[in-house]
Design an enzyme around this catalytic site. Sequence first.
Site, short mmCIF file in Angstrom:
data_model
loop_
_atom_site.label_atom_id
_atom_site.label_comp_id
_atom_site.label_asym_id
_atom_site.label_seq_id
_atom_site.Cartn_x
_atom_site.Cartn_y
_atom_site.Cartn_z
N CYS A 153 -23.53 -19.23 -6.61
CA CYS A 153 -23.36 -19.98 -7.86
C CYS A 153 -22.03 -19.71 -8.55
O CYS A 153 -21.70 -20.33 -9.56
CB CYS A 153 -24.50 -19.69 -8.83
N CYS B 169 -29.26 -16.28 -9.24
CA CYS B 169 -29.67 -17.16 -8.14
C CYS B 169 -29.97 -16.42 -6.85
O CYS B 169 -30.29 -17.03 -5.83
CB CYS B 169 -28.57 -18.20 -7.88
N THR C 113 0.37 5.56 -1.60
CA THR C 113 -0.03 6.70 -0.74
C THR C 113 0.20 8.02 -1.48
O THR C 113 -0.54 8.98 -1.29
CB THR C 113 0.75 6.73 0.59
N GLN D 71 0.41 -6.49 -3.48
CA GLN D 71 -0.64 -6.78 -2.51
C GLN D 71 -1.78 -5.78 -2.71
O GLN D 71 -2.81 -5.88 -2.06
CB GLN D 71 -0.09 -6.62 -1.08
N ALA E 191 0.80 -1.22 0.00
CA ALA E 191 0.00 0.00 0.00
C ALA E 191 0.84 1.28 0.00
O ALA E 191 0.40 2.33 -0.48
CB ALA E 191 -0.93 -0.01 1.20
N ARG F 160 -1.19 0.69 7.73
CA ARG F 160 -0.51 0.68 9.02
C ARG F 160 0.39 1.88 9.30
O ARG F 160 1.13 1.86 10.28
CB ARG F 160 0.28 -0.63 9.18
N HIS G 270 -3.48 -10.25 -3.81
CA HIS G 270 -4.63 -10.00 -2.94
C HIS G 270 -5.88 -9.67 -3.76
O HIS G 270 -6.79 -8.99 -3.26
CB HIS G 270 -4.33 -8.89 -1.93
N CYS H 249 -27.08 -11.69 -6.76
CA CYS H 249 -26.92 -12.29 -8.09
C CYS H 249 -28.24 -12.28 -8.87
O CYS H 249 -29.27 -12.66 -8.33
CB CYS H 249 -26.42 -13.71 -7.89
P1 OAD Z 1 0.87 -1.42 5.22
O1 OAD Z 1 -0.01 -0.24 5.45
O2 OAD Z 1 0.90 -2.46 6.24
O3 OAD Z 1 2.35 -0.92 4.99
C1 OAD Z 1 2.65 0.14 4.13
C2 OAD Z 1 4.07 0.59 4.40
O4 OAD Z 1 4.41 1.59 3.43
C3 OAD Z 1 4.27 1.21 5.77
O5 OAD Z 1 5.33 0.54 6.42
C4 OAD Z 1 4.62 2.68 5.48
O6 OAD Z 1 5.64 3.17 6.33
C5 OAD Z 1 5.12 2.61 4.06
N1 OAD Z 1 4.88 3.82 3.25
C6 OAD Z 1 3.81 4.66 3.26
N2 OAD Z 1 3.92 5.60 2.31
C7 OAD Z 1 5.10 5.37 1.68
C8 OAD Z 1 5.79 5.97 0.57
N3 OAD Z 1 5.30 7.05 -0.07
N4 OAD Z 1 6.97 5.45 0.19
C9 OAD Z 1 7.50 4.37 0.84
N5 OAD Z 1 6.90 3.75 1.87
C10 OAD Z 1 5.71 4.23 2.27
O7 OAD Z 1 0.46 -2.01 3.77
P2 OAD Z 1 0.80 -3.45 3.17
O8 OAD Z 1 2.13 -3.93 3.61
O9 OAD Z 1 0.51 -3.38 1.73
O10 OAD Z 1 -4.47 -7.00 3.01
O11 OAD Z 1 -0.32 -4.32 3.87
C11 OAD Z 1 -0.44 -5.66 3.55
C12 OAD Z 1 -1.89 -6.09 3.57
O12 OAD Z 1 -2.51 -5.73 4.80
C13 OAD Z 1 -2.77 -5.42 2.55
O13 OAD Z 1 -2.67 -6.01 1.27
C14 OAD Z 1 -4.14 -5.61 3.11
C15 OAD Z 1 -3.82 -5.20 4.52
O14 OAD Z 1 -4.71 -5.60 5.49
C16 OAD Z 1 -5.74 -7.41 2.98
O15 OAD Z 1 -6.66 -6.63 3.07
C17 OAD Z 1 -5.92 -8.88 2.81
ZN ZN Z 2 -25.53 -16.61 -8.29
#
Ligand code: OAD
Ligand code: ZN
Length: 238
Positions: free
Chosen positions: A129, A154, A26, A100, A22, A34, A118, A151
């Site tokens: 269905c 169904c 940003t 992700q 993510a 997070r 993801h 749906c």
């Molecule tokens: P996180 O939000 O956990 O981590 C994003 C990281 O990017 C953080 O450590 C930030 O410090 C860093 N960050 C933010 N902006 C930035 C930038 N401009 N440049 C560099 N770093 C930056 O996101 P993910 O690791 O993608 O899953 O989270 C993993 C999964 O948790 C997601 O796919 C989602 C979530 O719950 C599901 O929903 C199944």
């Molecule tokens: Zn259906």
Amino acid sequence: SLFEEAARLIRQSKKTMVLTGAGISTESGIPDFRSPGTGLWENLDPMEVLSTRVLYNSPEEFYKVGFKILSSMRNAEPNEAHYILSEMEKEGIISGVITQNIDNLHQKAGSKNVFEVHGNTREGSCLRCGKKVSFEILEEKVNKKQIPPCCDDCNGVLRPDVVLFGDPMPYAFDLALKEVKSSDLLIVIGSSLTVSPVNFLPDMVRHLIIINATETPYDYKADVVIREKASYALGNIW
Ligand code: OAD
Ligand code: ZN
């Protein structure tokens, strides 16, 4: 410098894959999960919002909160970091991107070999269905106050084809695993590396570069750790 060191590793690598989270989006205006202060999970519990438990037991609730988060990502535009990765793929510098993210921004920026481990916000399907529908259909029904959307065939509840907590990993993850195992370098960009099984990937390559604004649990394993914004770091490396 760290940028030169990263560039050297990339030049020396026969096969390089990128893993994004993510944090790469940003700078396109999408909050991550997070980051202190701004991350979505600061105020929301992922298990109460984007889990199969909520979807199955309270589909209305799922559509009122979780679905809104997914839907809001769809208007964003790629930023410099996405464009640089797409350019690196064209030049044959990287083999592909494992993401992700479900925001579609790598594809919008022109990346071709994208592994969406993801899921995505282009499609949905029927829980009963299995019929496939476009994400737009889900949005249209929700806008018409059909919550949860059902749906046409169904009347089962429709779901977006994103991976929720509780879902199995999609086939794209097996493919991503193979790609990483056959690579000698993985570049992680904008991920906290706290979610399994995606965070097993950094353990499967010889060389590792981590570009992330904050610390990750894998920093100690990395050849190079760059604690900068994704676009700034990539702009300096390539
Ligand atoms: P996180 O939000 O956990 O981590 C994003 C990281 O990017 C953080 O450590 C930030 O410090 C860093 N960050 C933010 N902006 C930035 C930038 N401009 N440049 C560099 N770093 C930056 O996101 P993910 O690791 O993608 O899953 O989270 C993993 C999964 O948790 C997601 O796919 C989602 C979530 O719950 C599901 O929903 C199944
Ligand atoms: Zn259906």
